[in-house]
Each structure stands twice: as structure tokens, then as C-alpha cells.
Design a protein around this motif. Structure first.
Motif, PDB file in Angstrom:
ATOM      1  N   PHE A   1       0.978  -1.065   0.080  1.00 40.05           N
ATOM      2  CA  PHE A   1       0.062   0.244  -0.043  1.00 40.05           C
ATOM      3  C   PHE A   1       0.866   1.152   0.199  1.00 40.05           C
ATOM      4  O   PHE A   1       0.586   2.176  -0.597  1.00 40.05           O
ATOM      5  N   GLU A   2       1.998   1.158   0.956  1.00 36.72           N
ATOM      6  CA  GLU A   2       2.678   2.270   0.701  1.00 36.72           C
ATOM      7  C   GLU A   2       3.405   2.782  -0.533  1.00 36.72           C
ATOM      8  O   GLU A   2       3.569   3.727  -0.920  1.00 36.72           O
ATOM      9  N   LYS A   3       3.897   1.478  -1.238  1.00 37.13           N
ATOM     10  CA  LYS A   3       4.405   1.604  -2.378  1.00 37.13           C
ATOM     11  C   LYS A   3       3.400   2.281  -3.505  1.00 37.13           C
ATOM     12  O   LYS A   3       3.880   3.201  -4.302  1.00 37.13           O
ATOM     13  N   GLN A   4       2.247   1.980  -3.522  1.00 37.89           N
ATOM     14  CA  GLN A   4       1.205   2.263  -4.441  1.00 37.89           C
ATOM     15  C   GLN A   4       0.815   3.644  -4.148  1.00 37.89           C
ATOM     16  O   GLN A   4       0.340   4.485  -5.128  1.00 37.89           O
ATOM     17  N   SER A   5       0.632   4.058  -2.905  1.00 41.77           N
ATOM     18  CA  SER A   5      -0.056   5.272  -2.607  1.00 41.77           C
ATOM     19  C   SER A   5       0.794   6.249  -2.045  1.00 41.77           C
ATOM     20  O   SER A   5       0.363   7.469  -1.924  1.00 41.77           O
ATOM     21  N   GLY A   6       1.978   6.188  -1.565  1.00 41.84           N
ATOM     22  CA  GLY A   6       2.832   6.931  -0.956  1.00 41.84           C
ATOM     23  C   GLY A   6       2.452   7.277   0.471  1.00 41.84           C
ATOM     24  O   GLY A   6       3.185   8.093   1.105  1.00 41.84           O
ATOM     25  N   VAL A   7       1.722   6.520   0.908  1.00 49.13           N
ATOM     26  CA  VAL A   7       0.998   6.941   2.472  1.00 49.13           C
ATOM     27  C   VAL A   7       1.824   5.921   3.134  1.00 49.13           C
ATOM     28  O   VAL A   7       1.675   4.539   3.160  1.00 49.13           O
ATOM     29  N   LYS A   8       2.487   6.228   4.295  1.00 55.43           N
ATOM     30  CA  LYS A   8       3.228   5.422   5.230  1.00 55.43           C
ATOM     31  C   LYS A   8       2.366   4.835   6.078  1.00 55.43           C
ATOM     32  O   LYS A   8       1.255   5.388   6.556  1.00 55.43           O
ATOM     33  N   VAL A   9       2.513   3.492   6.110  1.00 58.12           N
ATOM     34  CA  VAL A   9       1.552   2.791   7.291  1.00 58.12           C
ATOM     35  C   VAL A   9       2.094   2.190   8.432  1.00 58.12           C
ATOM     36  O   VAL A   9       3.179   1.453   8.198  1.00 58.12           O
ATOM     37  N   ASP A  10       1.900   2.829   9.599  1.00 65.30           N
ATOM     38  CA  ASP A  10       2.522   2.401  10.719  1.00 65.30           C
ATOM     39  C   ASP A  10       1.450   1.305  11.565  1.00 65.30           C
ATOM     40  O   ASP A  10       0.691   1.726  12.139  1.00 65.30           O
ATOM     41  N   LEU A  11       2.037   0.124  11.498  1.00 66.90           N
ATOM     42  CA  LEU A  11       1.395  -1.009  12.202  1.00 66.90           C
ATOM     43  C   LEU A  11       1.811  -1.066  13.653  1.00 66.90           C
ATOM     44  O   LEU A  11       2.824  -1.295  14.036  1.00 66.90           O
ATOM     45  N   VAL A  12       0.853  -0.744  14.600  1.00 69.12           N
ATOM     46  CA  VAL A  12       1.042  -0.894  15.982  1.00 69.12           C
ATOM     47  C   VAL A  12       0.418  -1.942  16.548  1.00 69.12           C
ATOM     48  O   VAL A  12      -0.777  -2.134  16.763  1.00 69.12           O
ATOM     49  N   ILE A  13       1.218  -3.251  17.015  1.00 69.94           N
ATOM     50  CA  ILE A  13       0.534  -4.235  17.682  1.00 69.94           C
ATOM     51  C   ILE A  13       0.058  -3.618  19.082  1.00 69.94           C
ATOM     52  O   ILE A  13       0.775  -3.267  20.025  1.00 69.94           O
ATOM     53  N   LYS A  14      -1.122  -4.103  19.333  1.00 69.46           N
ATOM     54  CA  LYS A  14      -1.593  -3.932  20.468  1.00 69.46           C
ATOM     55  C   LYS A  14      -2.199  -5.246  21.052  1.00 69.46           C
ATOM     56  O   LYS A  14      -2.574  -6.203  20.305  1.00 69.46           O
ATOM     57  N   ASP A  15      -2.491  -5.393  22.300  1.00 63.27           N
ATOM     58  CA  ASP A  15      -3.234  -6.643  23.131  1.00 63.27           C
ATOM     59  C   ASP A  15      -4.671  -6.477  22.493  1.00 63.27           C
ATOM     60  O   ASP A  15      -5.333  -5.766  22.822  1.00 63.27           O
ATOM     61  N   PHE A  16      -5.194  -7.427  21.866  1.00 57.81           N
ATOM     62  CA  PHE A  16      -6.687  -7.492  21.198  1.00 57.81           C
ATOM     63  C   PHE A  16      -7.630  -7.212  22.288  1.00 57.81           C
ATOM     64  O   PHE A  16      -8.736  -6.385  22.055  1.00 57.81           O
ATOM     65  N   SER A  17      -7.339  -7.673  23.406  1.00 56.59           N
ATOM     66  CA  SER A  17      -8.469  -7.625  24.489  1.00 56.59           C
ATOM     67  C   SER A  17      -8.543  -6.069  25.099  1.00 56.59           C
ATOM     68  O   SER A  17      -9.406  -5.803  25.836  1.00 56.59           O
TER      69      SER A  17
END
Length: 158
Positions: free
Chosen positions: A73-89
Motif C-alpha cells: 500500500f505504501e508503494k502504491q499510494s505514497g502513504v506510510k502505514v505504521d502498524l502498532v501491535i496491541k493486545d486485542f483484549s
């Protein structure tokens, strides 16, 4: 939750990144609209125009699958995506607390049964599935809808 492994989900980075589910009204400082399944919509968003950033809360189980999709997505759109891992609960509670302050994510993984609470607290906004709507099971789209609006993109069914 059993993930439905359709080729369009795994093969299409934009679809996979859109499958992140619930889109925040506030977010992490950007006024980015909901991520669309359409490359044109993603490229015309304010974040794309400014080379912006999307912050996405994801649990550890889904992060490996979304990492490649985010990079594409970053390559195609130029928008950086920051995935932040969180405890689902803890995601729902943290989302409710942080989005109104502007410190929450732009997008989060979330369970469909959270939707009424999130809508009633004003922390999510509707998304348009557009021409991709037909690629989802009706039951999945209905699960991500509340009072006639769709607020999330389904990524799995049980």
C-alpha cells in the motif's frame, strides 16, 4: 477467528489493508478518510497528497499478514502505514479513550460486536465499500454495519 483465505484478499494489498476494519473519526493527527479499496481513492486522499501516514492498531496474530499488505500500500499510494501491535483484549477500551483526544489510530482491527458501542461513542465513521462490496459475503457486510451504515471492512468469517 478463522480467516477466509481468498486470493483477492491475499493478493490485493489495498483490499488487505482496507480489511483492517474500523476507521477512527479522530486519529493520530491526520485527517485521513477511510482507506478505500480503490487505488484512485487512496491516491486522492489528503494523506496520499502529502505523503502522509496511517496509524493502524493490529494484534500480534494479524500483524504478519498485514505487514506485506501495508508495504505494498505504501508503494502504491505514497502513504506510510505504521502498524502498532496491541493486545486485542485492550483495543476497544484504548480506542474509546484515545480517539477523542486525537492520539488514537486512523484504523484498527476490531470485532463486529464492538460496533454499536463505537458508533454510539462517536469514535468511528462510515466507510464505502464501493465496487468491492460484492466480493464480501452479505452476512459479513451486515455484521460491520450499524443503523444502515457500514463502518468496517470484513476480513474474516467464522
Amino acid at each position: 477467528m478463522k480467516v477466509n483465505k481468498h486470493p483477492w484478499l491475499l493478493g490485493g494489498a489495498l483490499t488487505a489493508i482496507a480489511a483492517l476494519s474500523l476507521t477512527a473519526c479522530g486519529g493520530s493527527g491526520s485527517n485521513t478518510p477511510a482507506v478505500s479499496s480503490s487505488p484512485a481513492a487512496a491516491q486522492s486522499s489528503p494523506a496520499a497528497a502529502s505523503g502522509g501516514k496511517l496509524t493502524v492498531w493490529v494484534d500480534a496474530n494479524r500483524e504478519p499478514v498485514l505487514k506485506d499488505a501495508a508495504a505494498d500500500f505504501e508503494k502504491q499510494s505514497g502513504v506510510k502505514v505504521d502498524l502498532v501491535i496491541k493486545d486485542f483484549s485492550k483495543i476497544q477500551e484504548d480506542f474509546l479513550r484515545q480517539v477523542p483526544t486525537g492520539k488514537g489510530p486512523d484504523i484498527t482491527i476490531g470485532a463486529h460486536d464492538w460496533l454499536g458501542n463505537l458508533v454510539n461513542n462517536g469514535v468511528v465513521q462510515p466507510v464505502e465499500l464501493g465496487d468491492k462490496a460484492g466480493e464480501f459475503q452479505d452476512v459479513a457486510v451486515n455484521a460491520m454495519s450499524y443503523e444502515g451504515n457500514t463502518y468496517g471492512v470484513p476480513y474474516a468469517t467464522e
